[in-house]
Design an enzyme around this catalytic site. Sequence first.
Site, PDB file in Angstrom:
ATOM      1  N   HIS A  27     118.716  53.517  86.019  1.00 31.32           N
ATOM      2  CA  HIS A  27     118.818  54.874  85.467  1.00 31.32           C
ATOM      3  C   HIS A  27     117.414  55.443  85.321  1.00 31.32           C
ATOM      4  O   HIS A  27     117.148  56.550  85.748  1.00 31.32           O
ATOM      5  CB  HIS A  27     119.548  54.854  84.122  1.00 31.32           C
ATOM      6  CG  HIS A  27     119.837  56.229  83.594  1.00 31.32           C
ATOM      7  ND1 HIS A  27     120.697  56.461  82.550  1.00 31.32           N
ATOM      8  CD2 HIS A  27     119.364  57.454  83.957  1.00 31.32           C
ATOM      9  CE1 HIS A  27     120.750  57.771  82.299  1.00 31.32           C
ATOM     10  NE2 HIS A  27     119.939  58.388  83.133  1.00 31.32           N
ATOM     11  N   PHE A  74     118.413  63.544  91.104  1.00 27.36           N
ATOM     12  CA  PHE A  74     118.394  62.516  90.061  1.00 27.36           C
ATOM     13  C   PHE A  74     116.977  61.969  89.875  1.00 27.36           C
ATOM     14  O   PHE A  74     116.441  61.901  88.766  1.00 27.36           O
ATOM     15  CB  PHE A  74     119.374  61.414  90.460  1.00 27.36           C
ATOM     16  CG  PHE A  74     119.463  60.246  89.508  1.00 27.36           C
ATOM     17  CD1 PHE A  74     119.207  60.386  88.151  1.00 27.36           C
ATOM     18  CD2 PHE A  74     119.830  58.986  89.982  1.00 27.36           C
ATOM     19  CE1 PHE A  74     119.307  59.304  87.280  1.00 27.36           C
ATOM     20  CE2 PHE A  74     119.936  57.916  89.120  1.00 27.36           C
ATOM     21  CZ  PHE A  74     119.674  58.067  87.771  1.00 27.36           C
ATOM     22  N   GLU A 132     114.287  62.278  86.638  1.00 25.49           N
ATOM     23  CA  GLU A 132     113.667  61.136  85.955  1.00 25.49           C
ATOM     24  C   GLU A 132     112.142  61.258  85.935  1.00 25.49           C
ATOM     25  O   GLU A 132     111.501  60.946  84.935  1.00 25.49           O
ATOM     26  CB  GLU A 132     114.093  59.823  86.627  1.00 25.49           C
ATOM     27  CG  GLU A 132     115.549  59.468  86.409  1.00 25.49           C
ATOM     28  CD  GLU A 132     115.906  59.359  84.944  1.00 25.49           C
ATOM     29  OE1 GLU A 132     115.241  58.598  84.212  1.00 25.49           O
ATOM     30  OE2 GLU A 132     116.848  60.058  84.512  1.00 25.49           O
ATOM     31  N   LYS A 182     111.182  64.430  83.536  1.00 22.16           N
ATOM     32  CA  LYS A 182     111.422  64.199  82.105  1.00 22.16           C
ATOM     33  C   LYS A 182     110.655  63.004  81.565  1.00 22.16           C
ATOM     34  O   LYS A 182     110.056  63.065  80.495  1.00 22.16           O
ATOM     35  CB  LYS A 182     112.914  64.008  81.841  1.00 22.16           C
ATOM     36  CG  LYS A 182     113.241  63.809  80.357  1.00 22.16           C
ATOM     37  CD  LYS A 182     114.732  63.737  80.099  1.00 22.16           C
ATOM     38  CE  LYS A 182     115.003  63.569  78.599  1.00 22.16           C
ATOM     39  NZ  LYS A 182     116.460  63.499  78.307  1.00 22.16           N
ATOM     40  N   HIS A 183     110.656  61.893  82.289  1.00 25.22           N
ATOM     41  CA  HIS A 183     110.085  60.651  81.780  1.00 25.22           C
ATOM     42  C   HIS A 183     108.783  60.245  82.482  1.00 25.22           C
ATOM     43  O   HIS A 183     107.821  59.838  81.844  1.00 25.22           O
ATOM     44  CB  HIS A 183     111.104  59.506  81.919  1.00 25.22           C
ATOM     45  CG  HIS A 183     112.395  59.773  81.220  1.00 25.22           C
ATOM     46  ND1 HIS A 183     112.512  59.738  79.844  1.00 25.22           N
ATOM     47  CD2 HIS A 183     113.637  60.063  81.701  1.00 25.22           C
ATOM     48  CE1 HIS A 183     113.761  59.993  79.499  1.00 25.22           C
ATOM     49  NE2 HIS A 183     114.464  60.197  80.610  1.00 25.22           N
TER      50      HIS A 183
END
Length: 230
Positions: A65, A115, A119, A122-123
């Site tokens: 994820h 996707f 990621e 955001k991260h």
Amino acid sequence: MMKIQSINTLMMIKLLTMHSLLVLSASQDFDFFYLVQQWPGSYCDTKKGCCYPSTGKPAADFGIHGLWPNRNNGSYPSNCDANNPFDASKISDLTSKMESDWPTLSCPSNNGLTFWGHEWDKHGTCSESVLNQHDYFATTLSLKNEINLLQALQGAGIQPDGQMYSLDSIRSAIKGASGYTPWIQCNNDPSGNSQLYQIYLCVDSLASGFIECPIFPYGKCGDSIEFQKF
């Protein structure tokens, strides 16, 4: 005179050290990472459902994820650098590995770029003091391969067969195989049954290896949870 010079030198060293620490703390606003992997069977077995990637149905294995910077107090930074958006060309050499180990299951069916971009934006942008974009994805793929979650569970007789297993046995199987205590996240199938959804393991602030988690997220599974087929 020599004594004064020594004192001045010592003060200069202390000032430089303090400056370095301040720069580091300002650029690295986190203490560790969560490596989060999800079970595709449970992702799909919800009222919302799922869509297989345009590249085909993923393998029946845990998929990444994300790698999420976190702080020891339970908070986390996010969307840290709008000036460094996701650039798919920077990970072109990782695409085939990403498709197999970091597949998307969101609808409509797609190739995963949305996707992966989410990621990173955001991260990943919050870990730039440690990892550039290519390193962020390459390191996450490498960390996933260090600990085989499905193998750890199957070695303890825990199979993705739709049966119920105790939460303690799942946690113990992963800790026994990896040496680290995982955090287990559940979701619910359409009938409301609790099922194994995501597994969290912790990584040090340099993304160089696994550690015991300083803190776990909020949330709780039931004592007995389903390991859904995929």
